[in-house]
Design a protein around this motif. Structure first.
Motif, PDB file in Angstrom:
ATOM      1  N   HIS A 124       3.123   9.564  -3.019  1.00 49.96           N
ATOM      2  CA  HIS A 124       4.039   8.900  -3.944  1.00 49.96           C
ATOM      3  C   HIS A 124       3.659   9.312  -5.361  1.00 49.96           C
ATOM      4  O   HIS A 124       2.496   9.210  -5.755  1.00 49.96           O
ATOM      5  CB  HIS A 124       3.947   7.378  -3.804  1.00 49.96           C
ATOM      6  CG  HIS A 124       4.718   6.641  -4.853  1.00 49.96           C
ATOM      7  ND1 HIS A 124       6.099   6.651  -4.900  1.00 49.96           N
ATOM      8  CD2 HIS A 124       4.306   5.883  -5.924  1.00 49.96           C
ATOM      9  CE1 HIS A 124       6.499   5.924  -5.937  1.00 49.96           C
ATOM     10  NE2 HIS A 124       5.450   5.457  -6.573  1.00 49.96           N
ATOM     11  N   TRP A 132      -0.225   9.219  -5.974  1.00 44.54           N
ATOM     12  CA  TRP A 132      -0.878   8.198  -5.174  1.00 44.54           C
ATOM     13  C   TRP A 132      -0.711   8.531  -3.696  1.00 44.54           C
ATOM     14  O   TRP A 132       0.259   9.194  -3.302  1.00 44.54           O
ATOM     15  CB  TRP A 132      -0.234   6.835  -5.405  1.00 44.54           C
ATOM     16  CG  TRP A 132      -0.433   6.239  -6.761  1.00 44.54           C
ATOM     17  CD1 TRP A 132       0.200   6.594  -7.919  1.00 44.54           C
ATOM     18  CD2 TRP A 132      -1.319   5.160  -7.097  1.00 44.54           C
ATOM     19  NE1 TRP A 132      -0.233   5.816  -8.964  1.00 44.54           N
ATOM     20  CE2 TRP A 132      -1.159   4.909  -8.489  1.00 44.54           C
ATOM     21  CE3 TRP A 132      -2.204   4.364  -6.372  1.00 44.54           C
ATOM     22  CZ2 TRP A 132      -1.865   3.917  -9.157  1.00 44.54           C
ATOM     23  CZ3 TRP A 132      -2.910   3.375  -7.018  1.00 44.54           C
ATOM     24  CH2 TRP A 132      -2.752   3.151  -8.399  1.00 44.54           C
ATOM     25  N   VAL A 134      -0.105   6.340  -0.360  1.00 46.82           N
ATOM     26  CA  VAL A 134       0.135   5.051   0.277  1.00 46.82           C
ATOM     27  C   VAL A 134      -0.201   5.213   1.752  1.00 46.82           C
ATOM     28  O   VAL A 134       0.216   6.188   2.381  1.00 46.82           O
ATOM     29  CB  VAL A 134       1.592   4.598   0.078  1.00 46.82           C
ATOM     30  CG1 VAL A 134       1.856   3.281   0.794  1.00 46.82           C
ATOM     31  CG2 VAL A 134       1.902   4.469  -1.412  1.00 46.82           C
ATOM     32  N   CYS A 148      -1.676  -0.154   1.856  1.00 45.44           N
ATOM     33  CA  CYS A 148      -2.534   0.049   0.683  1.00 45.44           C
ATOM     34  C   CYS A 148      -2.128   1.318  -0.063  1.00 45.44           C
ATOM     35  O   CYS A 148      -1.384   2.155   0.452  1.00 45.44           O
ATOM     36  CB  CYS A 148      -4.000   0.160   1.110  1.00 45.44           C
ATOM     37  SG  CYS A 148      -4.649  -1.297   1.959  1.00 45.44           S
ATOM     38  N   ALA A 149      -2.633   1.460  -1.282  1.00 42.42           N
ATOM     39  CA  ALA A 149      -2.402   2.656  -2.087  1.00 42.42           C
ATOM     40  C   ALA A 149      -3.685   3.031  -2.796  1.00 42.42           C
ATOM     41  O   ALA A 149      -4.465   2.155  -3.208  1.00 42.42           O
ATOM     42  CB  ALA A 149      -1.291   2.425  -3.096  1.00 42.42           C
ATOM     43  N   LEU A 166      -1.175  -3.636  -1.141  1.00 40.36           N
ATOM     44  CA  LEU A 166       0.220  -3.880  -1.518  1.00 40.36           C
ATOM     45  C   LEU A 166       0.791  -5.079  -0.766  1.00 40.36           C
ATOM     46  O   LEU A 166       1.395  -5.952  -1.360  1.00 40.36           O
ATOM     47  CB  LEU A 166       1.064  -2.633  -1.244  1.00 40.36           C
ATOM     48  CG  LEU A 166       0.588  -1.332  -1.922  1.00 40.36           C
ATOM     49  CD1 LEU A 166       1.542  -0.194  -1.598  1.00 40.36           C
ATOM     50  CD2 LEU A 166       0.451  -1.521  -3.431  1.00 40.36           C
ATOM     51  N   MET A 200      10.253   0.713   0.094  1.00 42.77           N
ATOM     52  CA  MET A 200       9.380   1.319   1.088  1.00 42.77           C
ATOM     53  C   MET A 200       9.949   1.065   2.475  1.00 42.77           C
ATOM     54  O   MET A 200      10.232  -0.066   2.855  1.00 42.77           O
ATOM     55  CB  MET A 200       7.958   0.747   1.025  1.00 42.77           C
ATOM     56  CG  MET A 200       6.990   1.435   1.993  1.00 42.77           C
ATOM     57  SD  MET A 200       5.392   0.572   2.178  1.00 42.77           S
ATOM     58  CE  MET A 200       4.825   0.514   0.492  1.00 42.77           C
ATOM     59  N   LEU A 222       4.645   0.623  -8.062  1.00 42.15           N
ATOM     60  CA  LEU A 222       3.922   0.624  -6.803  1.00 42.15           C
ATOM     61  C   LEU A 222       3.114  -0.650  -6.594  1.00 42.15           C
ATOM     62  O   LEU A 222       2.998  -1.151  -5.465  1.00 42.15           O
ATOM     63  CB  LEU A 222       2.998   1.848  -6.744  1.00 42.15           C
ATOM     64  CG  LEU A 222       2.253   2.087  -5.438  1.00 42.15           C
ATOM     65  CD1 LEU A 222       3.213   2.230  -4.264  1.00 42.15           C
ATOM     66  CD2 LEU A 222       1.365   3.326  -5.555  1.00 42.15           C
TER      67      LEU A 222
END
Length: 282
Positions: A124, A132, A134, A148-149, A166, A200, A222
């Protein structure tokens, strides 16, 4: 040549090459490495084409799952889930100059935390141009699967910070517990924007089996916070979806169904037909 209904594949991911007039599809097919298939019409496919085979001494020896390939800064980056007997499952990054490889190691090891069981990393790029990953922190370790990220450096070789939670799978109204009644699954995240909104697509298990749902970032960023649609996009034993723009410019959704029994096949559906009024940007 193999037809779509003959091609067993899980976790389909499609990269479109408009100049060549080709679709390139990657996925999980039970080998130690990854293959690709090419098509001009999403129904008839050439392959398998070996795009990644591990080099001698590579750390992962099993569970080569869910490859994704993204064009980033002029090169092609593959993110894939891998495991070994003495190592946690993690997402490793590979790089190539062509979507058909050969893909080579990018960085020294998985980008996900070494002591976490993780899978299904996706790339992302945020509103500031920062990359990032994810990914899913597996229910095998935390019971309530986490999304998570983690921030990456510009080369995508390594994490530059700690993972950020997240949301958890149980927060989605349509997600149901498995096994002991406390295990909720997170699988296959894919992020996109529509009407300025960050969404998402991801998978878990619903009342009728493996399912595909949508979550939305209230802030448009995000970090969220994230809300979850009441009902899944698809809930009839299929999931791990992603979106791509076909050669005519129409947004398509692909996912695999059913979810087991050696019968998994890639399905291609116009996204507008499944979600009226939700057109991705870009």
């Amino acid at each position: 040549m193999i037809t779509r209904d003959q091609l067993r594949i899980r976790d389909p991911f499609v990269l479109v090459d408009p100049e060549a007039g080709l679709y390139v599809m990657y996925g999980t097919n039970g080998i130690r490495g990854f293959d690709a298939y090419t098509s001009t019409d999403l129904e008839n496919w050439d392959g398998p084409i070996p795009v990644l085979r591990p080099e001698e001494g590579f750390w992962a020896d099993r569970d080569y799952w869910a490859p994704e390939v993204h064009l980033y800064r002029g090169r092609y980056y593959m993110l894939a889930s891998l495991k070994a007997e003495e190592a946690c499952r993690g997402t490793q990054v590979f790089v190539a100059d062509s979507p058909l490889g050969p893909f080579r190691l990018c960085g020294g090891g998985p980008v996900t935390p070494g002591d976490w069981e993780c899978l299904d990393g996706t790339l992302h790029i945020d509103e500031e141009g920062k990359p990032w990953m994810v990914f899913c922190h597996e229910w095998l370790q935390v019971h309530d699967g986490e999304m998570c990220a983690v921030p990456l450096d510009e080369s995508l070789e390594r994490a530059t910070g700690e993972p950020v939670l997240l949301f958890k799978a149980s927060e989605a109204p349509w997600s149901v517990a498995r096994h002991t009644g406390i295990d909720y699954i997170t699988d296959g995240p894919f992020l996109f924007r529509s009407g300025g909104e960050l969404l998402m697509m991801w998978s878990s298990f619903g009342a009728d089996g493996y399912a595909l749902g949508l979550s939305r970032s209230i802030s448009g960023k995000l970090a969220g916070p994230w809300t979850h649609d009441e009902r899944p996009l698809y809930d009839k034993d299929g999931g791990h979806g992603m979106l791509f723009r076909d050669l005519r410019g129409e947004w398509m959704l692909t996912y695999h169904t059913p979810n087991g029994g050696s019968l998994e096949r890639a399905v291609f559906v116009p996204f507008a037909a499944m979600r009226a009024g939700l057109a991705p940007e870009g």
